[in-house]
Design an enzyme around this catalytic site. Structure first.
Site, PDB file in Angstrom:
ATOM      1  N   LEU A 116      87.912  20.772 -10.585  1.00  0.00           N
ATOM      2  CA  LEU A 116      87.077  21.612  -9.739  1.00  0.00           C
ATOM      3  C   LEU A 116      85.655  21.377 -10.227  1.00  0.00           C
ATOM      4  O   LEU A 116      85.326  21.703 -11.374  1.00  0.00           O
ATOM      5  CB  LEU A 116      87.476  23.086  -9.858  1.00  0.00           C
ATOM      6  CG  LEU A 116      86.898  24.041  -8.818  1.00  0.00           C
ATOM      7  CD1 LEU A 116      87.295  23.620  -7.392  1.00  0.00           C
ATOM      8  CD2 LEU A 116      87.336  25.472  -9.070  1.00  0.00           C
ATOM      9  N   ASP A 117      84.815  20.790  -9.379  1.00  0.00           N
ATOM     10  CA  ASP A 117      83.495  20.338  -9.789  1.00  0.00           C
ATOM     11  C   ASP A 117      82.662  21.450 -10.414  1.00  0.00           C
ATOM     12  O   ASP A 117      82.860  22.631 -10.125  1.00  0.00           O
ATOM     13  CB  ASP A 117      82.735  19.752  -8.595  1.00  0.00           C
ATOM     14  CG  ASP A 117      83.425  18.526  -8.014  1.00  0.00           C
ATOM     15  OD1 ASP A 117      84.110  17.834  -8.782  1.00  0.00           O
ATOM     16  OD2 ASP A 117      83.279  18.289  -6.801  1.00  0.00           O
ATOM     17  N   ILE A 118      81.685  21.042 -11.214  1.00  0.00           N
ATOM     18  CA  ILE A 118      80.839  21.997 -11.914  1.00  0.00           C
ATOM     19  C   ILE A 118      80.091  22.919 -10.947  1.00  0.00           C
ATOM     20  O   ILE A 118      79.839  24.089 -11.255  1.00  0.00           O
ATOM     21  CB  ILE A 118      79.841  21.247 -12.834  1.00  0.00           C
ATOM     22  CG1 ILE A 118      79.149  22.225 -13.772  1.00  0.00           C
ATOM     23  CG2 ILE A 118      78.848  20.429 -12.025  1.00  0.00           C
ATOM     24  CD1 ILE A 118      78.372  21.548 -14.873  1.00  0.00           C
ATOM     25  N   SER A 120      81.251  23.908  -8.091  1.00  0.00           N
ATOM     26  CA  SER A 120      82.248  24.581  -7.241  1.00  0.00           C
ATOM     27  C   SER A 120      82.862  25.734  -8.017  1.00  0.00           C
ATOM     28  O   SER A 120      82.820  25.776  -9.250  1.00  0.00           O
ATOM     29  CB  SER A 120      83.347  23.610  -6.823  1.00  0.00           C
ATOM     30  OG  SER A 120      82.813  22.527  -6.092  1.00  0.00           O
TER      31      SER A 120
END
Length: 241
Positions: A116-118, A120
């Site tokens: 889960l992207d930074i 997001s």
């Protein structure tokens, strides 16, 4: 019919990961047609392969944690200037409705099952259980991941159709998705894969810029009312599939 390594067969059957299988075999906890298996041994796919009660007990003791990851934390290894989400797993951040008792041993071998992207937020699964990791991020995973995505810009004429079925990334055709408008500036995405920054890149390809992304569900497990920055244990009755 060719023989296959027992560790691979165990992983394909969803009984454990290949690494766990090798560890169980070394301990004498795996049997093929009733006989104790040896490390590196191969078997036919239709042979009976079972785990000893000791292996089953070890699996039962492993924990899976559900977190509402805030923006600004990386899901995996620490990056310069940013902390990994696992640092949020402390007793004071445990969801107050979760009655399970925290133990420092639950942090050993705990790893994110999916990125889960930074920038997001939302549902992040961290687990000690290789079976769950494979179920969520294995090459043959069929677990749906649902996201709410805020966007700006003007979508191309056939953009929604392309988002659902018609885009490629990194030279690969993407699996069909379920994408629909929730309101004037928010889309709902349901995917069965997770390429790096996939949703953001998909949106860029149809003229949209993502300004907010939140994962709210993985399979049958949803974020529900878990507050940002809080975490809880996966309940005994919860299943991703």
């Amino acid at each position: 019919m060719e023989k296959t390594r027992i560790s691979k067969l165990l992983a394909e059957r969803g009984l454990c990961s290949r690494r766990e299988a090798d560890a169980y075999i070394e301990r004498g906890w795996v049997r093929v047609d009733g006989k104790v298996a040896t490390l590196g041994e191969k078997a036919f796919p239709d042979q009976s392969i079972t785990l000893d009660k000791s292996a089953q007990a070890r699996q039962t003791a492993r924990v899976t944690i559900i977190m509402n990851k805030p923006v600004g934390y990386v899901s995996g290894q620490a990056e310069e200037g940013y902390r990994p989400a696992v640092t949020l797993i402390t007793p004071d951040r445990q969801y107050d409705r979760d009655k399970h008792t925290f133990s420092p041993s639950h942090l050993r071998g705990l790893a994110p099952a999916g990125r889960l992207d930074i920038d997001s937020q939302g549902l992040l699964v961290l687990t000690q259980d290789g079976r769950i990791a494979r179920q969520l991020i294995g090459e043959d995973s069929e677990v749906e991941k649902e996201y709410l995505v805020r966007v700006e810009g003007r979508i191309s004429g056939n953009g929604l159709q392309l988002l659902n079925n018609g885009l490629s990334l990194d030279g690969d055709v993407l699996r069909p998705a379920q994408v629909s408008w929730q309101n004037d500036d928010q889309l709902k995405f349901i995917l069965q894969e997770g390429k790096k920054r996939q949703i953001r890149r998909m949106c860029q390809m149809v003229g949209l810029n993502v300004i907010g992304l939140k994962r709210v569900r993985m399979g049958n497990v949803s974020l529900a009312d878990l507050p940002p920055g809080k975490w809880r244990y996966l309940k005994s009755h919860e299943r991703f599939l």
